[in-house]
Design a protein around this motif. Sequence first.
Motif, PDB file in Angstrom:
ATOM      1  N   PRO A 113       0.813  -1.229   0.000  1.00 46.21           N
ATOM      2  CA  PRO A 113       0.000   0.000   0.000  1.00 46.21           C
ATOM      3  C   PRO A 113       0.841   1.271   0.000  1.00 46.21           C
ATOM      4  CG  PRO A 113      -0.858  -1.593   1.575  1.00 46.21           C
ATOM      5  CD  PRO A 113       0.448  -2.128   1.108  1.00 46.21           C
ATOM      6  N   GLU A 114       1.971   1.244   0.723  1.00 45.94           N
ATOM      7  CA  GLU A 114       2.771   2.462   0.777  1.00 45.94           C
ATOM      8  C   GLU A 114       3.368   2.799  -0.593  1.00 45.94           C
ATOM      9  OE1 GLU A 114       5.178  -1.015   2.541  1.00 45.94           O
ATOM     10  OE2 GLU A 114       3.132  -0.194   2.640  1.00 45.94           O
ATOM     11  N   VAL A 115       3.623   1.770  -1.425  1.00 43.74           N
ATOM     12  CA  VAL A 115       4.117   2.030  -2.776  1.00 43.74           C
ATOM     13  C   VAL A 115       3.003   2.632  -3.632  1.00 43.74           C
ATOM     14  CG1 VAL A 115       5.091   0.976  -4.852  1.00 43.74           C
ATOM     15  CG2 VAL A 115       5.801   0.169  -2.593  1.00 43.74           C
ATOM     16  N   LYS A 116       1.818   2.097  -3.489  1.00 37.80           N
ATOM     17  CA  LYS A 116       0.696   2.626  -4.284  1.00 37.80           C
ATOM     18  C   LYS A 116       0.354   4.054  -3.886  1.00 37.80           C
ATOM     19  CE  LYS A 116      -1.555  -1.602  -5.789  1.00 37.80           C
ATOM     20  NZ  LYS A 116      -2.813  -2.370  -5.893  1.00 37.80           N
ATOM     21  N   VAL A 117       0.567   4.389  -2.610  1.00 36.62           N
ATOM     22  CA  VAL A 117       0.328   5.768  -2.184  1.00 36.62           C
ATOM     23  C   VAL A 117       1.243   6.712  -2.940  1.00 36.62           C
ATOM     24  CG1 VAL A 117       0.616   7.347  -0.245  1.00 36.62           C
ATOM     25  CG2 VAL A 117      -0.619   5.201   0.074  1.00 36.62           C
ATOM     26  N   LYS A 118       2.489   6.321  -3.080  1.00 40.73           N
ATOM     27  CA  LYS A 118       3.442   7.193  -3.772  1.00 40.73           C
ATOM     28  C   LYS A 118       3.145   7.238  -5.270  1.00 40.73           C
ATOM     29  CE  LYS A 118       7.189   6.709  -0.446  1.00 40.73           C
ATOM     30  NZ  LYS A 118       7.146   8.157  -0.132  1.00 40.73           N
ATOM     31  N   ILE A 119       2.696   6.106  -5.826  1.00 40.18           N
ATOM     32  CA  ILE A 119       2.336   6.108  -7.248  1.00 40.18           C
ATOM     33  C   ILE A 119       1.135   7.014  -7.475  1.00 40.18           C
ATOM     34  CG2 ILE A 119       1.557   4.670  -9.164  1.00 40.18           C
ATOM     35  CD1 ILE A 119       3.055   2.337  -7.892  1.00 40.18           C
ATOM     36  N   ALA A 120       0.146   6.907  -6.604  1.00 38.74           N
ATOM     37  CA  ALA A 120      -1.036   7.769  -6.745  1.00 38.74           C
ATOM     38  C   ALA A 120      -0.652   9.234  -6.638  1.00 38.74           C
ATOM     39  CB  ALA A 120      -2.070   7.401  -5.684  1.00 38.74           C
ATOM     40  N   ALA A 121       0.310   9.557  -5.779  1.00 39.48           N
ATOM     41  CA  ALA A 121       0.758  10.941  -5.656  1.00 39.48           C
ATOM     42  C   ALA A 121       1.357  11.444  -6.959  1.00 39.48           C
ATOM     43  CB  ALA A 121       1.769  11.059  -4.516  1.00 39.48           C
ATOM     44  N   LEU A 122       1.986  10.529  -7.710  1.00 37.70           N
ATOM     45  CA  LEU A 122       2.558  10.903  -8.998  1.00 37.70           C
ATOM     46  C   LEU A 122       1.469  11.342  -9.979  1.00 37.70           C
ATOM     47  CD1 LEU A 122       5.056  10.934 -10.929  1.00 37.70           C
ATOM     48  CD2 LEU A 122       4.530   8.546 -11.448  1.00 37.70           C
ATOM     49  N   TYR A 123       0.269  10.796  -9.843  1.00 37.40           N
ATOM     50  CA  TYR A 123      -0.804  11.055 -10.809  1.00 37.40           C
ATOM     51  C   TYR A 123      -1.840  12.045 -10.282  1.00 37.40           C
ATOM     52  CZ  TYR A 123       0.941   7.181 -13.610  1.00 37.40           C
ATOM     53  OH  TYR A 123       1.716   6.381 -14.385  1.00 37.40           O
ATOM     54  N   LEU A 124      -1.556  12.736  -9.195  1.00 33.92           N
ATOM     55  CA  LEU A 124      -2.538  13.673  -8.653  1.00 33.92           C
ATOM     56  C   LEU A 124      -2.925  14.778  -9.643  1.00 33.92           C
ATOM     57  CD1 LEU A 124      -1.447  14.068  -4.925  1.00 33.92           C
ATOM     58  CD2 LEU A 124      -3.386  12.810  -5.846  1.00 33.92           C
ATOM     59  N   PRO A 125      -2.015  15.301 -10.471  1.00 34.92           N
ATOM     60  CA  PRO A 125      -2.459  16.323 -11.433  1.00 34.92           C
ATOM     61  C   PRO A 125      -3.550  15.846 -12.379  1.00 34.92           C
ATOM     62  CG  PRO A 125      -0.075  16.355 -11.235  1.00 34.92           C
ATOM     63  CD  PRO A 125      -0.535  15.151 -10.476  1.00 34.92           C
ATOM     64  N   LEU A 126      -3.656  14.535 -12.559  1.00 39.28           N
ATOM     65  CA  LEU A 126      -4.721  14.024 -13.422  1.00 39.28           C
ATOM     66  C   LEU A 126      -6.091  14.387 -12.861  1.00 39.28           C
ATOM     67  CD1 LEU A 126      -5.550  12.349 -15.880  1.00 39.28           C
ATOM     68  CD2 LEU A 126      -5.407  10.297 -14.454  1.00 39.28           C
ATOM     69  N   VAL A 127      -6.212  14.471 -11.543  1.00 43.58           N
ATOM     70  CA  VAL A 127      -7.487  14.840 -10.921  1.00 43.58           C
ATOM     71  C   VAL A 127      -7.888  16.238 -11.365  1.00 43.58           C
ATOM     72  CG1 VAL A 127      -8.691  15.204  -8.741  1.00 43.58           C
ATOM     73  CG2 VAL A 127      -7.049  13.311  -8.968  1.00 43.58           C
ATOM     74  N   GLY A 128      -6.941  17.153 -11.339  1.00 47.10           N
ATOM     75  CA  GLY A 128      -7.237  18.512 -11.790  1.00 47.10           C
ATOM     76  C   GLY A 128      -7.618  18.554 -13.257  1.00 47.10           C
ATOM     77  N   ILE A 129      -6.939  17.747 -14.070  1.00 42.85           N
ATOM     78  CA  ILE A 129      -7.266  17.716 -15.498  1.00 42.85           C
ATOM     79  C   ILE A 129      -8.686  17.200 -15.708  1.00 42.85           C
ATOM     80  CG2 ILE A 129      -6.648  16.622 -17.690  1.00 42.85           C
ATOM     81  CD1 ILE A 129      -3.737  16.594 -16.731  1.00 42.85           C
ATOM     82  N   ILE A 130      -9.053  16.159 -14.967  1.00 42.56           N
ATOM     83  CA  ILE A 130     -10.406  15.594 -15.116  1.00 42.56           C
ATOM     84  C   ILE A 130     -11.462  16.597 -14.668  1.00 42.56           C
ATOM     85  CG2 ILE A 130     -11.941  13.760 -14.305  1.00 42.56           C
ATOM     86  CD1 ILE A 130      -9.510  11.924 -14.149  1.00 42.56           C
ATOM     87  N   LEU A 131     -11.192  17.288 -13.575  1.00 46.48           N
ATOM     88  CA  LEU A 131     -12.169  18.282 -13.107  1.00 46.48           C
ATOM     89  C   LEU A 131     -12.337  19.405 -14.133  1.00 46.48           C
ATOM     90  CD1 LEU A 131     -11.317  18.550  -9.304  1.00 46.48           C
ATOM     91  CD2 LEU A 131     -13.363  17.581 -10.336  1.00 46.48           C
ATOM     92  N   ASP A 132     -11.244  19.794 -14.780  1.00 51.74           N
ATOM     93  CA  ASP A 132     -11.355  20.824 -15.812  1.00 51.74           C
ATOM     94  C   ASP A 132     -12.142  20.319 -17.014  1.00 51.74           C
ATOM     95  OD1 ASP A 132      -9.984  22.637 -14.334  1.00 51.74           O
ATOM     96  OD2 ASP A 132      -8.033  22.199 -15.218  1.00 51.74           O
ATOM     97  N   ALA A 133     -12.062  19.015 -17.266  1.00 49.84           N
ATOM     98  CA  ALA A 133     -12.765  18.437 -18.421  1.00 49.84           C
ATOM     99  C   ALA A 133     -14.174  17.993 -18.067  1.00 49.84           C
ATOM    100  CB  ALA A 133     -11.966  17.242 -18.956  1.00 49.84           C
ATOM    101  N   LEU A 134     -14.664  18.377 -16.890  1.00 48.84           N
ATOM    102  CA  LEU A 134     -15.984  17.926 -16.437  1.00 48.84           C
ATOM    103  C   LEU A 134     -17.086  18.219 -17.449  1.00 48.84           C
ATOM    104  CD1 LEU A 134     -17.607  16.640 -14.131  1.00 48.84           C
ATOM    105  CD2 LEU A 134     -17.855  18.915 -13.136  1.00 48.84           C
ATOM    106  N   PRO A 135     -17.139  19.404 -18.067  1.00 48.21           N
ATOM    107  CA  PRO A 135     -18.223  19.638 -19.042  1.00 48.21           C
ATOM    108  C   PRO A 135     -18.146  18.745 -20.270  1.00 48.21           C
ATOM    109  CG  PRO A 135     -17.207  21.711 -18.343  1.00 48.21           C
ATOM    110  CD  PRO A 135     -16.323  20.618 -17.852  1.00 48.21           C
TER     111      PRO A 135
END
Length: 1956
Positions: free
Chosen positions: A1059-1081
Amino acid sequence: ALYSNLGSSLSKFYRASSDLYRASTEFSAFRHPRFFWSHFRPTISLLHKMGLFLQARPRHLNVLCDVSGKVPLTACGFDLRSLQPDQRLENLLRQVSAEDFEKQNEEARRTNRHAELFALYPSVDEEDAVEIRPVPECPKEHLGNRILVKVLTLKFEIEIEPLFASIALYDVKERKKISENFHCDLNSDQFKGFLRAHTPSVAPSSQAKSAVFSVTYPSSDIYLVVKIEKVLQQGEIGDCAEPYMVIKEGDGGKSKEKIEKLKLQAESFCQRLGKYRMPFAWAPISLTSFFNVSTLEREVTDVESMVGRSSVGERRTLSQSRRLSERALSLEENGVGSNYKTTTMTVNSFFKQEGDRLSDEDLFKFLADYKRSSSLQRRSRFPSLGLLRLEISPAPEIINCSLTPEMLPVKPFPENRTRPHKEILEFPIREVYVPHTVYRNLLYVYPQRLNFANKLASARNITIKIQFMCGEDASNAMPVIFGKSNGPEFLQEVYTAITYHNKSPDFYEEVKIKLPAKLTVNHHLLFTFYHISCQQKQGASVESLLGYSWLPILLNERLQTGSYCLPVALEKLPPNYSMHSAEKVPLQNPPIKWAEGHKGVFNIEVQAVSSVHTQDNHLEKFFTLCHSLESQVTFPIRVLDQKISETSLEHELKLSLICLNSSRLEPLVLFLHLVLDKLFQLSVQPMVIAGQTANFSQFAFESVVAIANSLHNSKDLAKDQHGRNCLLASYVHYVFRLPEPPRDPPKSGSVAGAPPPTPLPRNSKYYKNSKLLQARVMSSSNPDLAGTHCAADEEVKNIMSSKLVQKRRGVCVGSTCHLRLVFVLVVQHFHEELALQMVVSTGMVRETVFKYAWFFFELLVKSMAQYVHNMDKRDNFRRTRFSDRFKDDITTIVNVVTSETAEKINISLAFFLYDLLSLMDRGFVFNLIKHYCNQLSAKLTNLPTLISMRLEFLRILCSHEHYLNLNLFFMNSDTAPASPCPSISSQQNSGSVFQDQKIASMFDLTPEYRQQHFLTGLLFTELVAALDAEGLHPLQRKAVSAIHSLLSSHDLDPRCVKPEVKVKIAALYLPLVGIILDALPQLYDFTGNDASVGKNRANGSDEDQEGTSAINQNVALAIAGNNFTSKTSGTMLSSLQYNMLNADTTRNLMICFLWIMKNADQSLIKKWIADLPSMQLNRILDLLFICVSCFEYKVIQVDVSTTFPLGLGGRETSSVFSLLCYNPEPLSPLFSLQDGLFRHFFTPWCIDCHPWNVARFDMLFNLTSFFFFFSFLRTKAELDQEALISGNLATEANLIILDMQENIIQASSALDCKDSLLGGVLRVLVNSLSCDQSTTYLTHCFATLRALIAKFGDLLFEEEVEQCADLCQRVLHHCSSSMDVTRSQACATLYLLMRFSFGNFARVKMQVTMSLASLVGKAPDFNEEYLRRSLRTILAYAEEDTAMQATPFPTQVEELLCNLNSILYDTVKMREFQEDPEMLMDLMYRIAKSYQTSPDLRLTWLQNMAEKHTKKKCYTEAAMCLVHAAALVAEYLSMLEDHSYLPVGSVSFQNISSNVLEESAVSDDTLSPDEDGVCSGRYFTESGLVGLLEHAAELFSTGGLYETVNEVYKLVIPILEAHRDFRKLTSTHDKLQKAFDSIISKGHKRMFGTYFRVGFYGSKFGDLDEQEFIYKEPAITKLPEISHRLEGFYGQCFGEEFVEVIKDSAPVDKTKLDPNKAYIQITFVEPYFDEYEMKDRVTYFEKNFNLRRFMYTTPFTLEGRPRGELHEQYRRNTVLTTMHAFPYIKTRISVIQKEEFVLTPIEVAIEDMKKKTLQLAVAIHQEPPDAKMLQMVLQGSVGATVNQGPLEVAQVFLAEIPADPKLYRHHNKLRLCFKEFIMRCGEAVEKNKRLITADQREYQQELKKNYHKLKENLRPMIERKIPELYKPIFRVESHKRDSFHRSSFRKCETQLSQGS
């Protein structure tokens, strides 16, 4: 006994079901379909055999009940307290703080969760998976379709001598023998004893009776030919065969004597002539039936895939690999039909061999005739001889005790087996492009014909002894000839078969020879010709020498093959004869005596199948010259027909290199591996030849380039998905080694030093993306190779080892000069030389190099890897492994690619850089990547191409096995270096401490992020650019697929399990969340409801739209390739029209978002949420709303009638599932049966077909098992995708969404905007409850709901009324679930909702009541029994709640539950009417009527009725329901407020429908809207009123009532004007314009309803007896249609024999009806209007709207007949009045009044003539004119053949003046009607004249003639007037006016009495 057997079988079935459920709880067991079927198949089979499947009974439709209304419909007939409540939740009523409640819920959700989300998600579409570099097929021996032929029996009716069989395959169409011979001996030991003197030894390999044949190109023209020989004896073939045709074993004693005599005779011949054979018989066997149809259809495609014409990734059909030394063949993938079972073929008759027709040419003619001839002809040509039985089958994967064509054993080869299987070598009809991988060196000799016609008479019985000689002495005969059956394995000599007394015999012998590995000039074939004496003579020898001939094996050092015609020497051969060919022997002394004067008399053919001899001039010369460089040779050397000296060696070798590509393709491919090895060796090792240094690097490189070009350009060779030639890819992957001898040679078949990759577990979750994982987890630079080589002998080993360069020194001895060859010290490594040649190449060579750059890139990579290993540089720093010059060359190559051919080799370069990341300095490689991307952007101007290329490029790079380390995923923003540093290999874990001010930036794609995480930043940049690009859906899919593929690989990578490895991997992809929110419409709306989410997402606020630009400047820069900047998540695109993503792309994006949310640090997520503004939080909630609908569990449709494995269909299938649907012990299923999920499958064929209690239907095994079972019945792919994934994915996805909502709820406690957030959270929760969910999720969802209620109970029914209404309905729906767990959770939630809303209980009461009313009206699948039990459970909670006992709360709850119970009682009656739509709507109408004093519930039921009508496409009735609802709302709004713009109650709706007045509240005493909780719904507002009216207007428009649309909007427009809602006003007026346009354009073309009177007669109808209704049916409904519908429906109710339709419309005399039958009378009726009404009903719409009166006519005569003569014909007009006006909220309305009028015959005539005249007037004045309609009406008026036409009517009624003065007026009226009629006819004729075309002039003349004739005939009658009617009137008295009364319109009884 029957019940006992049934019970036993069912108990087994239930145990199996229980086992299945227990297994289904662990998904690992669920992945194996055999597990499921192993439990169910025995039970179902057992029941099937017992005949216990029950027949499905037809449903008895109880559709009629007492609806008289005498008993109130809401009366409660059930007592809740008599029911047993469900188990209650523990500690529900215990006081717990909100924080503890949330903590408990979180801990519960965290247990038993799936660790890998992508293991549940369907595998990606590999169309975009460019990173998958197919692993080429391992080089292997070519094998075609393999069939196993076993010779079981060969015997004849009489057995007198040994017989010998040989079998081979022949292709008739190609006229070619396609296999070598297989010899078998099936003789008995007795007959074998006859030959013991001639059989010195018997090798085990010669005793084989079965053979494996191989067929590369299957065809219907392939025959298995069996040839039978016997020992030579005296006589012709026919004479020798005669005893077999004449003598029979069962003929008696004489036959036995003859047989014994023949047997003794045969034994004598065997002892004397046992080694000689003669032809005897043969038989063809067609293999057409063996090769299935699909194989033959795939001959051109799939067959060629084996020889190289299809991609490696395609399904292999014909060629299968031999794994290592254990060669096997897969049956199921074989071209030989896998459904073809083992077949035993029997041949009872044979063809007799003919001595003069033994050649192969003659055989092909025979086979062609045999194929064409009929079966009768065949039988007539076949003499009955004996029996041959063969067993033919597809060869199994592993054949024990098998021998290769070289007689080498193939593993497994048990020692105790004595009869092996022989593999028979194939001779394919076309080229097979497969390189040699095994040692094979075979020579086939075919003697064909000998011409001794002019020889001495002694040459008659001729045979040829064939020997392979290594010298000229008799002892030099080599034992290399393969033996036949039952003898030695190898022979020194072999004899051909003998044709008796034939001087010019044909031969069919095949002599197979094992060639020595090294041939010399002394090797030759020796042929000795003998005459064989069949008669035994005293002292005479059996053999008489006739002559000799020979054939040297080598000619100019090359193997001789082909056809030859050799001379025959009649005397002993001279010395050294073998040094010359027989045709060119020098003159001898004494001279040689030749037959026919040294002419060729002996025809022979020699063929070789060899991996040693190339049989190609160019290859032969190349290998010979290379051999001269490697070995000690004497100059000059001979190459083909030229001699090469030492000085010309270099020149000739360069010429050979240049010409190498000119070789034929097949030999070039066969020796490809060796050719490339030699070329690479020459490219790096300069030679010293005669003191001069010779460098062949450039020539060798150009030759390699030319070969690569030829192989790629050949259409016969296969390429993979990336366009790589499969042969070259296989060579690089498996064969290539550095062309310098390693110090410590690695084991064969493996790359030294490359650690084998860790094998992945064969688990379904890894199986999903196995190819993708292979591409990432294993580096292509380190292939895991395996393979072994077996050399035939030491000599072969020495030859094959020439690939390894040996350093030799030559010396000069005497006058003979030997080449002194010295290898120069290698200073240039292969990878450096190859890179240099790529850089310096020019012209066409350079173009070809970069056209097929993948090959050279892979060569570079593999040579670099081997170099690093061989030089032991694995532990060196990467930057020191390779020279600077080499790095410069690599940089130059990348620059060349970018500047010249980037579009063509983008993927190849990506794979090259991908591999370099494993070998070189990563900083250096990153610079190459950055440079390439920037240059690509500068070069390409086509945006889609640019984004697509960069996406593919980056996707390949990101698939690197060390991708995470390359992106420094282990670092946070505090410890990150400024740029990627290749020297950093690891860092200390930095924990989860984040600074608050930096948290927000972690979710943005910032420049710092792109510097720190280089590859990921590039990929995110391309994703943003693709999402922003307009109309590029494929690019968007490709970009999202790249991200999805990466996350999937991380999730399934065994290195990232912690789990601790996946936490760090997920942190690498956090900007994707912002991209998805911008693409919400842009996201696809899975809800299908734009009003719910799409509006909020797409439109946003006006300020936001005005404050943003169309495209962010950073995005534009990113597209241009400058610094790869991109927009941040705070920037929102706001173009007016968004570029919407499709469903699949959105779904892939959503799963990525959920994976990040699942694996990211939850404390970080909470802090991020807490810092977000409310607008962003609402966007997240919108995103979660979409996610819920996106991952909803979908119902799988299965056609059980076509997929059931037992072959059951129809009733049997239904009966199977009847048994499946009964389970006496309720289980705890994984999925709950919500929203008709399960019933949708079984209705109508399962629920009622079983005699047991239907109420237990929902208590089955779990739904996953059900779908798993069905999926297995279909295909395995659907099993994996639909049954396993769907349910579990839905559960896990929704749990992640629930986690996010909990985080938002916790964060909202400290925010001021919790009111708005609460609504958003509720909306998501309600959406999830409305979807199909598992019980696991529902348990956690209800727990969250209870926590939300406990936390915000005071706000729920104050701020979020609409959401709470939906919430109540969804919770109530789950209260009717068949799952105990779900019901318990729903009951607890509903009770807690009531408890925490105690202060506002009236609102709760109203919402719950309305929700239940809506539920029972809309949801057809809810179960009232379970719902009633849930009500009892809630009552139990109220009784047990001690804290609330002192309050009125328990009493209020009980009252509410009793009211709900009453509603359920009403629904029980509704259920009885589900199959009768009219009765159902009547009952719903009465239930709504009963809620007259409860506006909220009445409104709900009116909406329910509207939905029912809409489903039936009765849009007008649905609109009327909404109009009534709107009138109800207006009625109560007028009580609250007095606004001039609002409708004044229901009176304002009269113009829409007069029926609406029934919604009027009689007085204020009816109900006060001020009462708390009353009229509190969202519709009892001005916006709600507008919404109802707008919806009604849409339905009116759909139904074609456009005039009503105008009336509706007359009520809406004032409200909109008062609110200044100009946008809606614009839309409203647009809709009005469309409505008016439709009125103008459609006019009379519109079709309104059709009306029928339906009367019910008979006691079976109950209260409907003698009731009449007017039914409104769709337009153009014919009388037979409604008659058939009602008759069929009521026939189902009462039985077809008890229902009868009355055919006429006459009054029904009930006394004449059968009391046991039900009678239906159906009559077509038309709207009826009085004359004064017609003044107001002008338009077509007005004549079809607001209808209450209808009329139908009944013709009759006074004698009782329906029809009579004109003067006898009366007519009865019946006018019916309905209770309400059509259209109404129902489609049938009862008749309340009936009037009847009778017309006399003359009045009937008047009505008919008026109608005809009106038809003519309409046709004349129609615009535009319709010529066809006019002619049709005119023809019916003036046509000469019209029966009872106008003329006959006039003659009957106008010929004479009536005697009765009362009829004067009618007579005159009819006369005037005729006068107008004839005038209209004249107008019509003139009008038609103007409309007709030239071809209709004769028709017009005929019409005109008929018209004038009719006019003349009518003239006297029309002009005759009644004088009495025209007398002067001086005084009119009142009593005389009675004559003007319509005396004829009297009641029927009066008229009939006068007539009598």
